[in-house]
Scaffold this active site. Structure first.
Site, PDB file in Angstrom:
ATOM      1  N   GLY A   1      -8.894  -5.144  -6.088  1.00  0.00           N
ATOM      2  CA  GLY A   1      -9.912  -4.165  -5.736  1.00  0.00           C
ATOM      3  C   GLY A   1     -10.449  -3.429  -6.949  1.00  0.00           C
ATOM      4  O   GLY A   1     -11.651  -3.137  -7.036  1.00  0.00           O
TER       5      GLY A   1
ATOM      6  N   ASN B   1      -8.269   6.153   1.290  1.00  0.00           N
ATOM      7  CA  ASN B   1      -6.885   5.704   1.177  1.00  0.00           C
ATOM      8  C   ASN B   1      -5.865   6.817   1.390  1.00  0.00           C
ATOM      9  O   ASN B   1      -4.722   6.557   1.704  1.00  0.00           O
ATOM     10  CB  ASN B   1      -6.658   5.051  -0.189  1.00  0.00           C
ATOM     11  CG  ASN B   1      -7.227   5.849  -1.334  1.00  0.00           C
ATOM     12  OD1 ASN B   1      -8.433   6.126  -1.366  1.00  0.00           O
ATOM     13  ND2 ASN B   1      -6.400   6.247  -2.265  1.00  0.00           N
TER      14      ASN B   1
ATOM     15  N   GLN C   1      -9.434  -0.315   1.913  1.00  0.00           N
ATOM     16  CA  GLN C   1      -8.586   0.160   3.009  1.00  0.00           C
ATOM     17  C   GLN C   1      -9.060  -0.304   4.387  1.00  0.00           C
ATOM     18  O   GLN C   1      -8.274  -0.327   5.335  1.00  0.00           O
ATOM     19  CB  GLN C   1      -8.499   1.694   3.001  1.00  0.00           C
ATOM     20  CG  GLN C   1      -7.683   2.259   1.858  1.00  0.00           C
ATOM     21  CD  GLN C   1      -6.187   1.964   1.958  1.00  0.00           C
ATOM     22  OE1 GLN C   1      -5.637   1.793   3.044  1.00  0.00           O
ATOM     23  NE2 GLN C   1      -5.531   1.886   0.823  1.00  0.00           N
TER      24      GLN C   1
ATOM     25  N   SER D   1      -9.203  -6.261  -1.301  1.00  0.00           N
ATOM     26  CA  SER D   1      -7.976  -6.570  -2.033  1.00  0.00           C
ATOM     27  C   SER D   1      -6.980  -7.278  -1.122  1.00  0.00           C
ATOM     28  O   SER D   1      -6.893  -6.974   0.072  1.00  0.00           O
ATOM     29  CB  SER D   1      -7.376  -5.269  -2.559  1.00  0.00           C
ATOM     30  OG  SER D   1      -6.143  -5.516  -3.187  1.00  0.00           O
TER      31      SER D   1
ATOM     32  N   HIS E   1      -3.503  -7.348  -1.350  1.00  0.00           N
ATOM     33  CA  HIS E   1      -2.193  -6.765  -1.058  1.00  0.00           C
ATOM     34  C   HIS E   1      -2.225  -5.605  -0.074  1.00  0.00           C
ATOM     35  O   HIS E   1      -1.182  -5.087   0.317  1.00  0.00           O
ATOM     36  CB  HIS E   1      -1.468  -6.372  -2.357  1.00  0.00           C
ATOM     37  CG  HIS E   1      -1.982  -5.155  -3.063  1.00  0.00           C
ATOM     38  ND1 HIS E   1      -1.347  -3.935  -2.972  1.00  0.00           N
ATOM     39  CD2 HIS E   1      -3.046  -4.966  -3.859  1.00  0.00           C
ATOM     40  CE1 HIS E   1      -2.007  -3.055  -3.710  1.00  0.00           C
ATOM     41  NE2 HIS E   1      -3.040  -3.653  -4.255  1.00  0.00           N
TER      42      HIS E   1
ATOM     43  N   THR F   1      -9.401 -19.093 -15.283  1.00  0.00           N
ATOM     44  CA  THR F   1      -8.840 -20.064 -14.344  1.00  0.00           C
ATOM     45  C   THR F   1      -8.439 -19.347 -13.061  1.00  0.00           C
ATOM     46  O   THR F   1      -7.797 -18.296 -13.095  1.00  0.00           O
ATOM     47  CB  THR F   1      -7.626 -20.774 -14.975  1.00  0.00           C
ATOM     48  OG1 THR F   1      -8.082 -21.411 -16.175  1.00  0.00           O
ATOM     49  CG2 THR F   1      -7.020 -21.794 -14.033  1.00  0.00           C
TER      50      THR F   1
ATOM     51  N   CYS G   1      -1.475   6.114  -6.726  1.00  0.00           N
ATOM     52  CA  CYS G   1      -1.981   6.000  -8.088  1.00  0.00           C
ATOM     53  C   CYS G   1      -1.839   7.314  -8.844  1.00  0.00           C
ATOM     54  O   CYS G   1      -1.848   7.334 -10.059  1.00  0.00           O
ATOM     55  CB  CYS G   1      -3.434   5.578  -8.068  1.00  0.00           C
ATOM     56  SG  CYS G   1      -3.738   4.221  -6.946  1.00  0.00           S
TER      57      CYS G   1
END
Ligand code: PLP
Length: 384
Positions: free
Chosen positions: A69, A149, A177, A197, A199, A235, A323
């Site tokens: 994200g 979030n 979220q 994102s 995860h 890659t 965070c």
């Protein structure tokens, strides 16, 4: 253990891991190679692209895989700013965004862009009227998160999209979220750019995507090879991308049931806390709220102390956003909603998963009740 920190990250589903494993072990070829051993990896990336796209009703070729994200947010803001610089240098966002947006805005301000940070009401919602008034002839980008979030507040995305379209301004939403947790239709909502994102939806860490509407001429943030139609070099993280795709397919298949189940459990959790723990305050909108978010301020209880005591009972929660954990600054989101810095420091966030049970909630409420009583009894200021 009772894990109630699903806004920070989620446990990958076993079926997601199973889908990824062959791409770590046997199918390790580089998707750019010519031989057939590697072309099946290219096909696996394409399948994941379809799985991601279908979750937000997007065209398959408008999905670009990223490292998560944060990269998608940086890419959307920096490259839109550069692409439209000749039209103007004004950007509109909100005061309650994730740091991936706020710190990128700060970076752009240092480079000569001007940013308006819309305030929010006590529930954490922006005013669409105020957004309309903030638009200027030199406004080139509106970036408003889909759902917050920390407090779970969902923004009026469809109305924001309509205003952006009316003024022909690019509209980005950090949907990390909301993606896989709420219904999203990029066409109906007039979303030009969307960050997601892996995860946060029971997929792997280190993979996500930016949706880029096909009419937008946004160039690469990461330079190098010609991967992702020459828009995102490097890659491909094939196992990660395959896992992200599998997580999207799972999310799409059970979206409505999960929303229903989680929001019922969330409301039960909130009602139990309100009835059992005196003098507390729920943060965020009760109506426009993520199905899995519970954020509460406990006056006379330091949020950090509560987390440590919950941890002793193997209950994982968070205060502020993950965070900012470790820093003593009160949450910028709660402050923007008008809480005092004390009220912000007294807040704790519990975020449920699709596997959270009523028993876990009951245990948590019991633990919280005891901890609050204990901490308040030690507070010189609390007398009730
Ligand atoms: C988690 C999160 C991000 C960052 O995503 P990563 O994949 O961890 O880089 C950005 N915005 C919001 C709202 C988030 O919750």
């Amino acid at each position: 253990m009772i894990y109630l920190d699903n806004a920070a990250t989620t446990k990958p589903k076993q079926s997601v891991i199973d889908a990824m494993m062959p791409y770590f072990v046997e199918n390790y070829g580089n998707p750019s190679a010519i031989y057939s051993f590697a072309t099946k990896n290219k096909a696996a990336v394409q399948k994941a692209r379809r799985q991601v796209a279908s979750l937000i009703h997007a065209k398959e070729n408008s999905i670009y895989f990223t490292s998560g994200g944060t990269e998608a947010d940086n890419w959307a803001l920096i490259k839109t700013a550069e692409a439209y610089e000749s039209k103007g240098k004004h950007i509109i966002t909100t005061a309650v965004e994730h740091h991936a947006i706020l710190h990128t805005c700060r970076y752009l301000e240092e480079r000569g862009f001007e940013v308006t940070y819309l305030g929010v009401d006590k529930d954490g919602r922006i005013s669409v009227d105020e957004l309309g008034k903030a638009i200027r002839p030199d406004t080139i980008l509106i970036s408003v998160m889909f759902a917050n979030n920390e407090v779970g507040t969902v923004q009026p995305i469809e109305e924001i999209g309509a205003i952006a379209k009316e003024h022909d301004i690019v509209f980005h939403t950090d949907a990390v979220q909301a993606f896989g947790h709420l219904p999203i239709d990029v066409e109906a909502m007039h979303i030009d750019l969307l960050s997601a994102s892996g995860h946060k939806i029971y997929g792997p860490k280190g993979v996500g995507c930016l949706y880029i509407h096909n009419n937008l001429k946004i160039s690469s943030l990461i330079h190098g090879g010609g991967q992702e139609r020459a828009r995102r070099a490097g890659t491909e993280n094939v196992p990660g991308i395959v896992g992200f795709g599998a997580a999207c397919e799972l999310a799409a298949a059970s979206l409505n049931e999960r929303m229903e189940r989680e929001s019922n459990l969330r409301d039960y959790f909130i009602e139990e806390l309100l009835s059992r723990v005196p003098d507390i305050k729920v943060n965020g909108s009760r109506e426009n709220r993520l199905p899995n978010n519970v954020n509460v301020s406990f006056p006379y209880v330091e949020g950090e102390s509560m987390l440590i005591m919950l941890d002793m009972q193997e209950i994982c929660a968070s205060s502020g956003s993950a965070c900012t954990a470790g820093s003593i600054d009160p949450s910028h989101v709660l402050m923007a909603m008008g809480l005092t810095s004390d009220e912000a420091r007294e807040s704790v966030r519990f975020t449920l998963s699709d596997e959270t049970t009523k028993e876990e909630i009951d245990k948590t409420v019991n633990a919280v009740e005891q901890i609050v009583e204990r901490l308040r009894s030690m507070s010189p200021h609390y007398n009730k």
